[in-house]
Structures are given as structure tokens and as C-alpha cells.
Scaffold this active site. Structure first.
Site, PDB file in Angstrom:
ATOM      1  CB  THR A   1      -0.893  -0.016   1.269  1.00 33.09           C
ATOM      2  OG1 THR A   1      -1.477   1.268   1.444  1.00 33.09           O
ATOM      3  CG2 THR A   1      -0.090  -0.328   2.525  1.00 33.09           C
ATOM      4  CG  ASP A   2      -1.150   4.971  -1.044  1.00 29.71           C
ATOM      5  OD1 ASP A   2      -1.746   4.292  -0.182  1.00 29.71           O
ATOM      6  OD2 ASP A   2      -1.716   5.896  -1.676  1.00 29.71           O
TER       7      ASP A   2
ATOM      8  CE  LYS B   1       0.238  -4.641   2.895  1.00 29.45           C
ATOM      9  NZ  LYS B   1      -0.125  -5.970   2.342  1.00 29.45           N
TER      10      LYS B   1
HETATM   11  P1  NAD Z   1      -9.358  -7.646   2.200  1.00 27.42           P
HETATM   12  O1  NAD Z   1      -9.346  -7.342   3.659  1.00 27.42           O
HETATM   13  O2  NAD Z   1     -10.607  -7.417   1.419  1.00 27.42           O
HETATM   14  O3  NAD Z   1      -8.955  -9.193   1.971  1.00 27.42           O
HETATM   15  C1  NAD Z   1      -7.914  -9.810   2.670  1.00 27.42           C
HETATM   16  C2  NAD Z   1      -8.024 -11.315   2.440  1.00 27.42           C
HETATM   17  O4  NAD Z   1      -6.939 -11.948   3.124  1.00 27.42           O
HETATM   18  C3  NAD Z   1      -9.325 -11.941   3.006  1.00 27.42           C
HETATM   19  O5  NAD Z   1      -9.892 -12.822   2.070  1.00 27.42           O
HETATM   20  C4  NAD Z   1      -8.854 -12.683   4.244  1.00 27.42           C
HETATM   21  O6  NAD Z   1      -9.651 -13.832   4.555  1.00 27.42           O
HETATM   22  C5  NAD Z   1      -7.433 -13.081   3.839  1.00 27.42           C
HETATM   23  N1  NAD Z   1      -6.561 -13.316   4.993  1.00 27.42           N
HETATM   24  C6  NAD Z   1      -6.426 -12.524   6.102  1.00 27.42           C
HETATM   25  N2  NAD Z   1      -5.541 -13.089   6.955  1.00 27.42           N
HETATM   26  C7  NAD Z   1      -5.081 -14.233   6.369  1.00 27.42           C
HETATM   27  C8  NAD Z   1      -4.157 -15.232   6.743  1.00 27.42           C
HETATM   28  N3  NAD Z   1      -3.510 -15.165   7.922  1.00 27.42           N
HETATM   29  N4  NAD Z   1      -3.936 -16.267   5.911  1.00 27.42           N
HETATM   30  C9  NAD Z   1      -4.609 -16.353   4.723  1.00 27.42           C
HETATM   31  N5  NAD Z   1      -5.513 -15.442   4.322  1.00 27.42           N
HETATM   32  C10 NAD Z   1      -5.741 -14.383   5.131  1.00 27.42           C
HETATM   33  O7  NAD Z   1      -8.140  -6.838   1.587  1.00 27.42           O
HETATM   34  P2  NAD Z   1      -7.991  -6.158   0.149  1.00 27.42           P
HETATM   35  O8  NAD Z   1      -8.578  -4.801   0.194  1.00 27.42           O
HETATM   36  O9  NAD Z   1      -8.408  -7.122  -0.892  1.00 27.42           O
HETATM   37  O10 NAD Z   1      -6.405  -5.968   0.103  1.00 27.42           O
HETATM   38  C11 NAD Z   1      -5.562  -7.005  -0.416  1.00 27.42           C
HETATM   39  C12 NAD Z   1      -4.115  -6.570  -0.296  1.00 27.42           C
HETATM   40  O11 NAD Z   1      -3.926  -5.342  -1.006  1.00 27.42           O
HETATM   41  C13 NAD Z   1      -3.678  -6.295   1.145  1.00 27.42           C
HETATM   42  O12 NAD Z   1      -2.379  -6.802   1.316  1.00 27.42           O
HETATM   43  C14 NAD Z   1      -3.694  -4.779   1.260  1.00 27.42           C
HETATM   44  O13 NAD Z   1      -2.732  -4.331   2.186  1.00 27.42           O
HETATM   45  C15 NAD Z   1      -3.346  -4.372  -0.156  1.00 27.42           C
HETATM   46  N6  NAD Z   1      -3.879  -3.067  -0.598  1.00 27.42           N
HETATM   47  C16 NAD Z   1      -5.204  -2.791  -0.481  1.00 27.42           C
HETATM   48  C17 NAD Z   1      -5.686  -1.556  -0.939  1.00 27.42           C
HETATM   49  C18 NAD Z   1      -7.154  -1.206  -0.872  1.00 27.42           C
HETATM   50  O14 NAD Z   1      -7.526  -0.078  -1.197  1.00 27.42           O
HETATM   51  N7  NAD Z   1      -8.032  -2.124  -0.500  1.00 27.42           N
HETATM   52  C19 NAD Z   1      -4.797  -0.624  -1.501  1.00 27.42           C
HETATM   53  C20 NAD Z   1      -3.434  -0.967  -1.600  1.00 27.42           C
HETATM   54  C21 NAD Z   1      -2.988  -2.190  -1.150  1.00 27.42           C
END
Ligand code: NAD
Ligand code: TYD
Length: 357
Positions: A135-136, A164
Site C-alpha cells: 500500500t501507499d 505493511k
Molecule cells: P481484504 O481485507 O478485502 O482481503 C484480505 C483477504 O486476506 C481476506 O480474504 C482474508 O480472509 C485473507 N486473509 C487474512 N488473513 C489471512 C491469513 N492469515 N492467511 C490467509 N488469508 C488471510 O483486503 P484487500 O482490500 O483485498 O487488500 C488485499 C491486499 O492489497 C492487502 O495486502 C492490502 O494491504 C493491499 N492493498 C489494499 C488496498 C485497498 O484499497 N483495499 C490498496 C493498496 C494495497
């Protein structure tokens, strides 16, 4: 056939990535390893067409489970790992940081270590990639001008962004020390289908539909750089296919908006979709509440590197893709109802209780 392991693929971005990548690449198999926290929904794949469904495998499990990981790595000749699994919500990290350290730091470390052991003994060393989706928010907060570049020093504000940032450092270290061919992406705020309604955009859509207050933290003038989730998925594919091991790529939408602007736009789109109601306009539901502690003021990405080196730039215009997102939520009310379970209601009570300012 290429086989990729996706972690956290039952969450918001992982779901969109798997659906998009399997549809686009008919020679791909994806194994989705997800522990199914409140944010993971295996039903997101129930409607895959048969030719796509046969290339999708779901393994329920935790990225902290070494034995499970060893089993997957030794059974499958993987072409890469795309690591999404994380605890991802800043407010939850303030009320309960421990899960963030466990999954985001210890989980990423465990995955890296198991991955390294198997990569060292594989025949497919050159082409293998470990893509770490970050993430940013690791860069902290910007003032009213400037952008995050890949060289901006890390300065995380929340337990989420600190966890992160820590994971990013481990990924870099595994490349520098052990040569693991890892790439990191740091992306801005995503929006689109399948996002859990605890994050700003789906929460506001849900609350408008339920005629509930629309909670705005602080003065509502915090700025985020919004990116449609499919643009993010396409950027990840570009990094996976063309990114250089050891490099970081920032990904952003070039769509900076204040939170209050987003909420106004959603109110207007929904008033337009639903017609006028006896309840007045949705903007009347806006309620300012006390600010998030450590609330970053502004995020904005300089996505010049990924554009110049890998030829990626966002395809979707913010206002159009936001309307498409609202329409997805209107057409998928049963999806929203199914994820707004007892756990969700408890979270809403915990986060929003006593925050009226
Ligand atoms: P989310 O919370 O919707 O999904 C996370 C998923 O990870 C879920 O399905 C959860 O069950 C699974 N999970 C959690 N703990 C776990 C574990 N210990 N073992 C296996 N699975 C596990 O998140 P998202 O919004 O889809 O984000 C996905 C990734 O992208 C993350 O790493 C987040 O930091 C990054 N990210 C998200 C955004 C955003 O705007 N949503 C922006 C930049 C980066
Ligand atoms: P969020 O979707 O939680 O993403 P992040 O904190 O990772 O950027 O929040 C986006 C912005 O919206 C952030 O500035 C906090 C704000 N916000 C509200 O004003 N009200 C809310 O109910 C939520 C969830 C967020």
C-alpha cells in the site's frame, strides 16, 4: 499451463484479480489460499464459467501455517506467488493491532521463508516471481502538494501501515540477501465490486441504501488517490510479467478526491438511481464524527515509473467507474446482505459508537 499461488484471494482485490487473470489467461491455473476472515468470501467464485472454474482451486488455510505451505509448494510446480493476504482496515488496526502483526508481518515472513526454501530447490528459478501487494500508506502522509515516489522514505502512521511497511522490508531483504525474485507494488486506495462494506465507498453506499447516517471522520477534507480495482489488477499483471526482481512499483489512479467530495458524489448518484424519496436527499444523512487517531491527511501517487518502464496507466475514469461500482452494489444486494453478518454488525457498533462530534 502456468500455476500461481494467490494468498488472500477471497478478499476484495484478490477476488477481482483471480477472476480477471483467469478470464484473460486461458493457460493459467490459480490456487487461492485464504483463511477466510470476516473479509474473505469463497462464494465470490461460485458463478465462474465452467472453463474458468476448472482452472481455479481453493485451499482454506493460514499463511502462518508452515506445514500447509510446504504441502502446497512441494505438490505444485509454481510459476509465482501473488501475496494479497492481510488484515487491511486501518480502523480495525487501531482497535485491535495484534492480528495485523500476526498476519501482515509474521504471515508474510512465514510465506517468504517457505517460498525461499522451495524456490532454491526448484527447476524454474529464473522465471519465478514473488509479487508482494502493498500500500501507499507505508509512506505516511503528504501535505497539500507533492507525490509519493518509489524513493519516498517509509513513515507509517497506523498499526496497519506499520505492519505493511515491516512486511515490505522483509520482502526487500529476502531479495537482497537470498536472491528471491521478489517485486513489490505500493498502491493507492481501490474501489469496485466485492469490497467489504467497512471501507469508505461501500460503507457509504450501504448506509445510503439503509437510510443510515453517513459517518465523516474529522473535517472530511482528507484526500485519497482512488484507483478502480481492475486497473490495479492490470498493473499487477504488468509487474508480474515485466517487473524487475528487487524493484518497487507505485500504482495510483491520478484521481485525488477529498472524502466529502466522494460522499457527495455517491449521494448524488444514488439519489439519481433511486429517484426522490420521502426521506429527502441522501446528503441529509451526512454526519461528522470524531477523527481517526493518526489520520493521514493526503495520499497521492507518482505512477511515472510503472508507466515508463512497464507501459501501464489506468484505463478507467473515476466518475464513470464509481457509477459502475454503485450499480454493482445495487445489483448485488444479496452479496452485501450475506457479508453484513453478526460480526459486521458488532464491528459497526464498536467503531462508530460514541464518535459523534
Ligand atoms: P481484504 O481485507 O478485502 O482481503 C484480505 C483477504 O486476506 C481476506 O480474504 C482474508 O480472509 C485473507 N486473509 C487474512 N488473513 C489471512 C491469513 N492469515 N492467511 C490467509 N488469508 C488471510 O483486503 P484487500 O482490500 O483485498 O487488500 C488485499 C491486499 O492489497 C492487502 O495486502 C492490502 O494491504 C493491499 N492493498 C489494499 C488496498 C485497498 O484499497 N483495499 C490498496 C493498496 C494495497
Ligand atoms: P478507508 O476506506 O478506511 O481507507 P484508508 O483509511 O485505508 O484510506 O478510508 C478512506 C478515507 O475515508 C479515510 O480518510 C478515512 C475516511 N472514512 C470516513 O470518513 N468515514 C468512514 O466511515 C470510513 C470507513 C472512512
Amino acid at each position: 499451463m502456468k500455476t500461481y499461488l494467490v494468498t488472500g484471494g477471497a478478499g476484495f482485490i484478490g477476488t477481482n484479480f483471480i477472476r480477471h487473470a483467469l478470464t484473460l489467461n486461458s493457460d493459467w491455473r490459480i490456487i487461492n489460499l485464504d483463511v477466510l476472515t470476516y473479509a474473505g468470501n469463497p462464494a465470490n467464485f461460485e458463478d465462474l464459467p465452467p472453463d474458468v472454474a476448472k482452472r481455479y482451486v481453493f485451499i482454506p488455510g493460514d499463511i502462518q501455517d508452515k506445514h500447509l505451505l510446504d504441502g502446497v509448494f512441494s505438490k505444485e510446480d509454481l510459476d509465482g506467488v501473488i501475496h494479497f493476504a492481510a488484515e487491511s482496515h486501518v480502523d480495525r488496526s487501531i482497535l485491535g493491532p495484534e492480528a495485523f502483526v500476526q498476519t501482515n508481518v509474521v504471515g508474510t515472513f512465514t510465506l517468504l521463508q517457505r517460498c525461499l526454501e522451495h524456490w532454491k530447490s526448484s527447476n524454474n528459478k529464473e522465471d519465478f516471481r514473488f509479487l508482494h501487494v502493498s500500500t501507499d500508506e507505508v509512506y505516511g502522509s503528504l501535505g497539500s502538494d507533492g507525490y509519493f515516489t518509489e524513493n519516498t522514505p517509509y513513515d507509517p502512521s497506523s498499526p496497519y501501515s506499520a505492519s505493511k511497511a515491516s512486511a515490505d522490508h522483509f520482502v526487500k531483504a529476502y531479495h537482497r540477501t537470498f536472491g528471491l525474485p521478489a517485486v513489490i507494488t505500493n498502491c493507492s486506495n481501490n474501489y469496485g465490486p466485492y469490497q467489504f462494506p467497512e471501507k469508505l465507498i461501500p460503507l457509504i453506499i450501504s448506509n445510503i441504501l439503509a437510510h443510515k447516517p453517513l459517518p465523516i471522520y474529522g473535517d472530511g477534507k482528507n484526500v485519497r488517490d482512488w484507483l478502480y480495482v481492475i486497473d490495479h489488477c492490470e498493473a499487477l499483471l504488468a509487474v508480474l510479467n515485466k517487473g524487475k526482481p528487487g524493484e518497487t512499483y507505485n500504482i495510483g489512479g491520478g484521481a485525488e478526491r477529498e472524502n466529502i467530495q466522494i460522499v457527495h458524489t455517491l449521494c448524488d448518484i444514488l439519489d439519481n438511481r433511486l429517484g426522490s424519496t420521502d426521506n429527502g436527499t441522501s446528503r441529509e444523512l451526512i454526519t461528522y464524527i470524531s477523527d481517526r487517531p493518526g489520520h493521514d491527511r493526503r495520499y497521492a501517487i507518482d505512477a511515472g515509473k510503472i508507466k515508463q518502464e512497464l507501459g501501464w496507466s489506468p484505463r478507467y475514469r473515476f466518475e464513470e467507474a464509481l457509477e459502475d461500482t454503485v450499480d454493482w452494489y445495487l445489483q448485488n444486494t444479496s452479496w452485501v446482505d450475506s457479508v453484513q453478518s453478526g460480526e459486521y454488525l458488532k464491528w459497526i457498533e464498536k467503531n462508530y459508537h460514541d464518535r459523534q462530534s
